[in-house]
Structures are given as structure tokens and as C-alpha cells.
Motif scaffolding. Structure first.
Motif, PDB file in Angstrom:
ATOM      1  N   ARG A 522       0.808  -1.222   0.000  1.00  0.00           N
ATOM      2  CA  ARG A 522       0.000   0.000   0.000  1.00  0.00           C
ATOM      3  C   ARG A 522       0.843   1.275   0.000  1.00  0.00           C
ATOM      4  O   ARG A 522       0.413   2.306  -0.517  1.00  0.00           O
ATOM      5  N   THR A 523       2.005   1.200   0.566  1.00  0.00           N
ATOM      6  CA  THR A 523       2.769   2.438   0.767  1.00  0.00           C
ATOM      7  C   THR A 523       4.090   2.490   0.009  1.00  0.00           C
ATOM      8  O   THR A 523       4.609   3.586  -0.253  1.00  0.00           O
ATOM      9  N   ASP A 524       4.668   1.328  -0.318  1.00  0.00           N
ATOM     10  CA  ASP A 524       5.997   1.328  -0.952  1.00  0.00           C
ATOM     11  C   ASP A 524       6.139   0.047  -1.764  1.00  0.00           C
ATOM     12  O   ASP A 524       6.679  -0.955  -1.313  1.00  0.00           O
ATOM     13  N   GLN A 525       5.638   0.105  -3.035  1.00  0.00           N
ATOM     14  CA  GLN A 525       5.620  -1.098  -3.853  1.00  0.00           C
ATOM     15  C   GLN A 525       7.019  -1.601  -4.195  1.00  0.00           C
ATOM     16  O   GLN A 525       7.238  -2.803  -4.329  1.00  0.00           O
ATOM     17  N   ALA A 526       7.977  -0.680  -4.323  1.00  0.00           N
ATOM     18  CA  ALA A 526       9.354  -1.097  -4.611  1.00  0.00           C
ATOM     19  C   ALA A 526       9.907  -1.943  -3.460  1.00  0.00           C
ATOM     20  O   ALA A 526      10.546  -2.973  -3.680  1.00  0.00           O
ATOM     21  N   LYS A 527       9.643  -1.478  -2.257  1.00  0.00           N
ATOM     22  CA  LYS A 527      10.089  -2.228  -1.083  1.00  0.00           C
ATOM     23  C   LYS A 527       9.350  -3.552  -0.987  1.00  0.00           C
ATOM     24  O   LYS A 527       9.944  -4.581  -0.639  1.00  0.00           O
ATOM     25  N   ALA A 528       8.066  -3.533  -1.331  1.00  0.00           N
ATOM     26  CA  ALA A 528       7.277  -4.761  -1.307  1.00  0.00           C
ATOM     27  C   ALA A 528       7.845  -5.779  -2.287  1.00  0.00           C
ATOM     28  O   ALA A 528       7.988  -6.961  -1.962  1.00  0.00           O
ATOM     29  N   LYS A 529       8.174  -5.331  -3.521  1.00  0.00           N
ATOM     30  CA  LYS A 529       8.744  -6.233  -4.522  1.00  0.00           C
ATOM     31  C   LYS A 529      10.041  -6.852  -4.011  1.00  0.00           C
ATOM     32  O   LYS A 529      10.292  -8.051  -4.179  1.00  0.00           O
ATOM     33  N   ASP A 530      10.860  -6.018  -3.403  1.00  0.00           N
ATOM     34  CA  ASP A 530      12.149  -6.508  -2.879  1.00  0.00           C
ATOM     35  C   ASP A 530      11.927  -7.601  -1.825  1.00  0.00           C
ATOM     36  O   ASP A 530      12.614  -8.622  -1.823  1.00  0.00           O
ATOM     37  N   LEU A 531      10.943  -7.401  -0.963  1.00  0.00           N
ATOM     38  CA  LEU A 531      10.660  -8.371   0.094  1.00  0.00           C
ATOM     39  C   LEU A 531      10.132  -9.678  -0.492  1.00  0.00           C
ATOM     40  O   LEU A 531      10.536 -10.773  -0.067  1.00  0.00           O
ATOM     41  N   PHE A 532       9.257  -9.591  -1.492  1.00  0.00           N
ATOM     42  CA  PHE A 532       8.731 -10.811  -2.122  1.00  0.00           C
ATOM     43  C   PHE A 532       9.833 -11.557  -2.885  1.00  0.00           C
ATOM     44  O   PHE A 532       9.860 -12.787  -2.902  1.00  0.00           O
ATOM     45  N   ASN A 533      10.739 -10.811  -3.498  1.00  0.00           N
ATOM     46  CA  ASN A 533      11.863 -11.455  -4.193  1.00  0.00           C
ATOM     47  C   ASN A 533      12.760 -12.206  -3.204  1.00  0.00           C
ATOM     48  O   ASN A 533      13.301 -13.271  -3.526  1.00  0.00           O
ATOM     49  N   LYS A 534      12.906 -11.643  -2.006  1.00  0.00           N
ATOM     50  CA  LYS A 534      13.701 -12.330  -0.981  1.00  0.00           C
ATOM     51  C   LYS A 534      13.004 -13.615  -0.536  1.00  0.00           C
ATOM     52  O   LYS A 534      13.661 -14.624  -0.261  1.00  0.00           O
ATOM     53  N   ALA A 535      11.695 -13.567  -0.489  1.00  0.00           N
ATOM     54  CA  ALA A 535      10.949 -14.779  -0.142  1.00  0.00           C
ATOM     55  C   ALA A 535      11.148 -15.857  -1.201  1.00  0.00           C
ATOM     56  O   ALA A 535      11.385 -17.027  -0.889  1.00  0.00           O
ATOM     57  N   ILE A 536      11.105 -15.440  -2.494  1.00  0.00           N
ATOM     58  CA  ILE A 536      11.272 -16.396  -3.593  1.00  0.00           C
ATOM     59  C   ILE A 536      12.694 -16.935  -3.644  1.00  0.00           C
ATOM     60  O   ILE A 536      12.926 -18.095  -3.993  1.00  0.00           O
ATOM     61  N   ALA A 537      13.661 -16.117  -3.246  1.00  0.00           N
ATOM     62  CA  ALA A 537      15.052 -16.576  -3.224  1.00  0.00           C
ATOM     63  C   ALA A 537      15.222 -17.746  -2.256  1.00  0.00           C
ATOM     64  O   ALA A 537      16.036 -18.642  -2.484  1.00  0.00           O
ATOM     65  N   LEU A 538      14.435 -17.717  -1.193  1.00  0.00           N
ATOM     66  CA  LEU A 538      14.495 -18.800  -0.213  1.00  0.00           C
ATOM     67  C   LEU A 538      13.576 -19.953  -0.588  1.00  0.00           C
ATOM     68  O   LEU A 538      13.841 -21.110  -0.266  1.00  0.00           O
ATOM     69  N   ASP A 539      12.480 -19.631  -1.267  1.00  0.00           N
ATOM     70  CA  ASP A 539      11.482 -20.650  -1.630  1.00  0.00           C
ATOM     71  C   ASP A 539      10.972 -20.339  -3.042  1.00  0.00           C
ATOM     72  O   ASP A 539       9.938 -19.676  -3.207  1.00  0.00           O
ATOM     73  N   PRO A 540      11.691 -20.788  -4.077  1.00  0.00           N
ATOM     74  CA  PRO A 540      11.347 -20.428  -5.470  1.00  0.00           C
ATOM     75  C   PRO A 540       9.930 -20.814  -5.878  1.00  0.00           C
ATOM     76  O   PRO A 540       9.376 -20.213  -6.806  1.00  0.00           O
ATOM     77  N   ALA A 541       9.342 -21.767  -5.182  1.00  0.00           N
ATOM     78  CA  ALA A 541       7.996 -22.209  -5.554  1.00  0.00           C
ATOM     79  C   ALA A 541       6.912 -21.571  -4.700  1.00  0.00           C
ATOM     80  O   ALA A 541       5.747 -21.991  -4.746  1.00  0.00           O
TER      81      ALA A 541
END
Length: 553
Positions: A522-541
Motif C-alpha cells: 500500500r505504501t511502498d511497492q518497490a520495497k514490497a517487490k524486494d521483500l517478495f523477491n527475498k521470499a522467492i530466493a528462499l522458496d522459489p515455488a
């Protein structure tokens, strides 16, 4: 009264022999008391009273036996009869003062003690001697007052071995073991027949964990008098402690200890008083099958004595008869003066109630902790067991008690699981019930907060605090209550050298990144994307992170 207190009391019952027509018989009663043949002593004293009801000293010694065995009302009645029989005899007033101390009536005790002193002849030190013993024996004891009174007794007669024996007891109670040992040694030097003084020296040696030397001292007493029962009792208790100190020898030494105690019982005519001392020993040594059998036998001998029901309650619990334990302990508490109920009684009652399916056991356990916070520690195991059975509300109540002892070795562990119990209690409720149960989350948050303050490297405290605050937040207008705690969890895991090597840590990190990402959309989509990418780095699926990133693109 505890075992040590009664051990001291045994020596307090023996005193000065009066020069009366019944001196030899009174002497026999005192010898029986010293040998802990209390039933025999009571029989002798009752016969003396029946033969000559006007002699006050017979009432005094009989009252002392009653007081020693917690028959306070009987002691008071006996001392009062002694005063009526011979008003000028001082020691029955001392006895009444001792009863006042039991009732926490300090002013009444002083009045009776002063009366006794006023009646004593100029060279009679016995009131000061027995006043000192009364203060030593009080609950709680006043060793300062005891020593002051005994010093006055010594000023009147510095050759009185009984005074030094009593001083030894007072010094030992006040943790002045060197002074105690010296007083006991002086008492024995003055009177070589005073074997009790040698016994007390052996007890001091035992307390220093010199078990061989202690056993040798008691055996030296038996070399003088092979039928001196207290030496066998102390040998039994020495071998019990020795067994605990050297577990590899436990079975052999416990067997010896029980043998010595059997000898003690045989020499003390297996009176109820002696059997109770044996029962105390069985509690200490954890011999609950034997304790139950002994308690049942004592109940046949004297159903009126409430302590028997305490022994039954303890042993029935340990032997798995929880309903029987509850009933026995309730019988005990209904019969005994409330001041006599100790923390351990409530601990056993509470445990038995819980095992019997009665949740009011928590109330009994709370009373145990109220009396003595040290009893919070064993409650931790009860709380853990209830948590394991997923009885989260009951577990939380028990952990609330467990954390009342800040000195407990499990203090932080208990606080963490206090938070967990409240968290899961809330989480397992239906949505309708949850609305009225948000206080559970507040309690959980408080517990996790304390753990993170006391142990900043405990990552799970931040993780569960984040989860708790996520539930506390407003779904329609979230304030990000979880954010700082998830961020701190990530920070702590990152600081651990092998933090990412643990599969559980990876899973929890994915949870943290996803929750933080969802908040920042809601407030910082760039930061949100970065956080989701970190999640995928740990769990690609990871489906959630992948779907949100697809939407954001």
C-alpha cells in the motif's frame, strides 16, 4: 513441623530432674523422652499425674511431648492443668508461653515467660533455659531471643550441660555452626551421659557433607549405648544423603538407611510419634509404596492425627491414586490448624486435582506459590505437560504461576511458553469467541516482549511477537504492529552464522518477508517487490510471493 525442627525438639524435652518422691520415675520418663520412646514417656507421666495430681512438673513434661507432636490444644490444656495443680511451679507458664508463640501471640508469650521468671528461686535457671528452648522451637524461630535467654541461664549456672546443649541448638538454627559445635562439645564434656550432645555434633558434621565422619560419630555413640535409638535414626538419614550424593551407590546405601530406620522403630516401640518420623524419612527418600503402607497402619493406630492424612495424600499421589490423594489431603486440611498447612500440601493437592481432571487444582497451586515462591518451579513441568496435551488455557494459567519465581532456572523458558500458551489458546478458538478473547493476545505480547528484552538473541520471541501483533492489528486499517518484530526476527537470524542452514528458519523467513511485503504494497511497492523477491530466493515455488509479484508487474 519439619524433620530438622523435630530433631531439635527431641533434645528440648529433657531437663532438670526434680528432687521429689517420684524423682526416679520422672527420671525414667525423661530417659524415655531422650531415647524417643514417647509413648512410654507419656504413659509414665500420666501415671505420675494420676498418683499425685499436685506436682506441676509432671504436667510440664507431658505438655512438652504434646507440643512436640503438634497437639497444641492438648499441650495447652496440660500446661493449664499444671498451673492449677501447682501455681508456684514456673515451667508450666513457660509451656503456655511456647503455645502463645505457636499462635503468633508474642505479647502473651512474654507475659507468661515473665510470670515464670518471677516465680523462680534465685539459683533456678530452668525458666531461662526453657524460654530459650521455646524461642528456638518457635515457628518462625527467634534465635536472638533464644540465645539471650540461654546466656542468662548460663550466668545462673555455668556448669549446666543442658544449657550448652540448648545453646548448640540455637546457634545451629542461626547458622553459627562453629559456635554450635563448641557448645555441644562443652555439654558432652560436662556430662558424658548426655549422648544427645554427641548426636548433635554428628548432625553438624553431616551437614558439611562429611558423611563417613558423620556415620562414624553416630556409631561411636552406639558403641557406648547400642540401644540409643536416635543414633540409628541419624545413621539412616546420613546414609540417605550419602546415597543422593553418590548415585552409583544409591541402592546399597538406601537399603542400609532403611535398615537403620527399622532398628530405630524397633527401639522406640513403634509408637505413633516414631512412625511419623519414619514417615518423614520415607517422604525424603521417595519410598512412596512404603509410605502408603505406613500411613495406612498409622491410621489404624490413631485416626485423629491429621498428619497421617498428609502422608496418605502424598503417597497416594505418587502411587497414582489421584482421587484418593485429593480426598486425603482435603481431610488433612479440614482437620489441621490452617497455620499448619504448608506449600507442599497445596502443591500435592493441586497436582492431584489436575491429574483427576479437576481444573480447580490451579487454585491450590496458586496457594502453594503464595506461601513459597520456590514452588513455582515444579509447576513449570505441569504447565509443559498441559501445553503438550494442547490444553492451552490451563497451560497458560499454570505458566502464570511458574513465572512468579524469577530465580527459577526455567524462568525465561516459562515466560516464552506463557506467551505461546496464550497465543495458541486464542488461535484455536472460533472467530466468535476470539472477539471476546483479545486479552489473551495482549498477555502473549507482554510475555514475548519480556523474553526478547532478557534474551535479545532469542529469535522465536520476535517471530511469535510478530504473529501475535498481526492478530492484534486492525484488518481493515492495519497499523503495521507486526512490522518491527518481523524485521527484528530477520535481523537476528541473519546474524547467526548458520541461520539460513536451518530449514525451519528459512520457512519462517519466507513468512516474515511475505507478511512485510503484503503490508508495504500500500505504501511502498518497490520495497514490497524486494521483500517478495527475498521470499522467492528462499522458496522459489512460493505461490503467494509469485502471484503477488505477477500482479505488481
Amino acid at each position: 513441623m519439619n524433620v530438622l525442627r523435630r530433631a531439635i525438639q527431641a533434645s528440648l524435652l529433657v531437663g532438670v530432674v526434680g528432687t521429689t518422691a517420684f524423682a526416679q520415675s520422672l527420671g525414667d520418663a525423661k530417659k524415655a523422652i531422650d531415647a524417643e520412646k514417647f509413648q512410654e514417656a507419656k504413659t509414665i507421666l500420666k501415671k505420675l499425674i494420676s498418683s499425685d495430681a499436685a506436682k506441676g512438673e509432671n504436667y510440664f513434661y507431658l505438655g512438652n511431648i504434646y507440643l512436640r507432636d503438634d497437639y497444641v490444644d492438648s499441650a495447652k490444656a496440660t500446661y493449664t492443668k499444671g498451673v492449677s495443680a501447682e501455681a508456684a511451679y514456673p515451667l508450666n507458664y513457660v509451656g503456655l508461653g511456647a503455645v502463645d508463640l505457636e499462635a503468633k501471640n508474642a505479647s502473651g508469650a512474654k507475659a507468661n515467660f515473665d510470670k515464670a521468671i518471677s516465680l523462680a528461686k534465685r539459683k533456678d535457671n530452668s525458666p531461662y533455659l526453657y524460654i530459650g528452648k521455646a524461642y528456638t522451637n518457635a515457628d518462625p524461630a527467634d534465635y536472638t531471643a533464644a540465645i539471650a535467654s540461654l546466656e542468662k541461664a548460663k550466668e545462673i549456672n555455668e556448669k549446666d550441660a543442658e544449657v550448652f546443649l540448648a545453646l548448640g541448638d540455637a546457634y545451629r538454627g542461626s547458622k553459627k555452626n562453629s559456635e554450635a559445635f563448641g557448645a555441644y562439645r562443652t555439654a558432652f564434656d560436662m556430662d558424658k551421659t548426655l549422648l544427645r550432645a554427641e548426636i548433635e555434633q554428628g548432625i553438624l558434621i553431616k551437614q558439611s557433607k562429611a558423611f563417613q565422619e558423620s556415620a562414624d560419630k553416630f556409631k561411636s555413640v552406639l558403641a557406648v549405648n547400642a540401644n540409643y535409638a536416635p543414633a540409628y535414626r541419624e545413621l539412616a538419614e546420613t546414609y540417605y544423603l550419602w546415597a543422593k550424593a553418590e548415585p552409583q551407590q544409591y541402592d546399597a546405601r538406601i537399603k542400609e538407611a532403611l535398615g537403620y530406620y527399622t532398628k530405630y522403630l524397633d527401639l522406640t516401640d513403634r509408637s505413633l510419634e516414631s512412625r511419623m518420623r519414619y514417615a518423614d524419612f520415607l517422604v525424603l527418600s521417595g519410598e512412596y509404596k512404603a509410605l502408603e503402607a505406613e500411613a495406612q497402619e498409622m491410621a489404624k493406630q490413631d485416626k485423629a492425627n491429621p498428619r497421617i492424612y498428609r502422608y496418605l495424600g502424598y503417597s497416594l499421589y505418587e502411587n497414582g491414586n489421584f482421587a484418593g490423594s485429593v480426598q486425603a489431603l482435603k481431610d488433612f486440611m479440614s482437620k489441621v490448624d490452617p497455620k499448619r498447612v504448608i506449600a507442599q500440601d497445596y502443591l500435592y493437592l493441586g497436582q492431584a486435582q489436575l491429574k483427576a481432571g479437576d481444573s480447580t487444582g490451579v487454585v491450590s497451586l496458586a496457594k502453594a506459590v503464595e506461601i513459597d515462591s520456590a514452588y513455582a518451579e515444579p509447576i513449570s513441568e505441569l504447565a509443559k505437560a498441559q501445553f503438550g496435551e494442547r490444553k492451552y488455557a490451563l497451560s497458560a494459567d499454570l505458566y502464570e504461576l511458574a513465572v512468579k519465581n524469577a530465580a527459577s532456572k526455567t524462568y525465561l523458558f516459562d515466560y516464552f511458553y506463557l506467551g505461546m500458551a496464550n497465543y495458541f489458546d486464542y488461535a484455536t478458538k472460533t472467530p466468535e469467541v476470539q472477539k471476546a478473547s483479545r486479552q489473551d493476545l495482549v498477555k502473549a505480547d507482554s510475555a514475548f516482549s519480556l523474553v526478547s528484552q532478557k534474551s535479545p538473541s532469542t529469535a522465536d520471541a520476535y517471530l511469535y511477537r510478530a504473529r501475535t501483533n498481526r492478530l492484534l492489528d486492525d484488518d481493515s486499517n492495519p497499523k503495521g504492529l507486526m512490522v518491527p518484530h518481523f524485521e527484528k526476527y530477520i535481523e537476528v537470524i541473519a546474524a547467526k552464522p548458520d541461520g539460513l542452514a536451518d530449514a525451519r528458519n528459512k520457512k519462517n523467513l519466507v513468512e516474515a518477508y511475505n507478511n512485510l511485503g503484503a503490508y508495504y504494497i500500500r505504501t511502498d511497492q518497490a520495497k514490497a517487490k524486494d521483500l517478495f523477491n527475498k521470499a522467492i530466493a528462499l522458496d522459489p515455488a512460493n505461490e503467494y510471493a509469485l502471484s503477488v509479484l505477477k500482479t505488481l508487474k
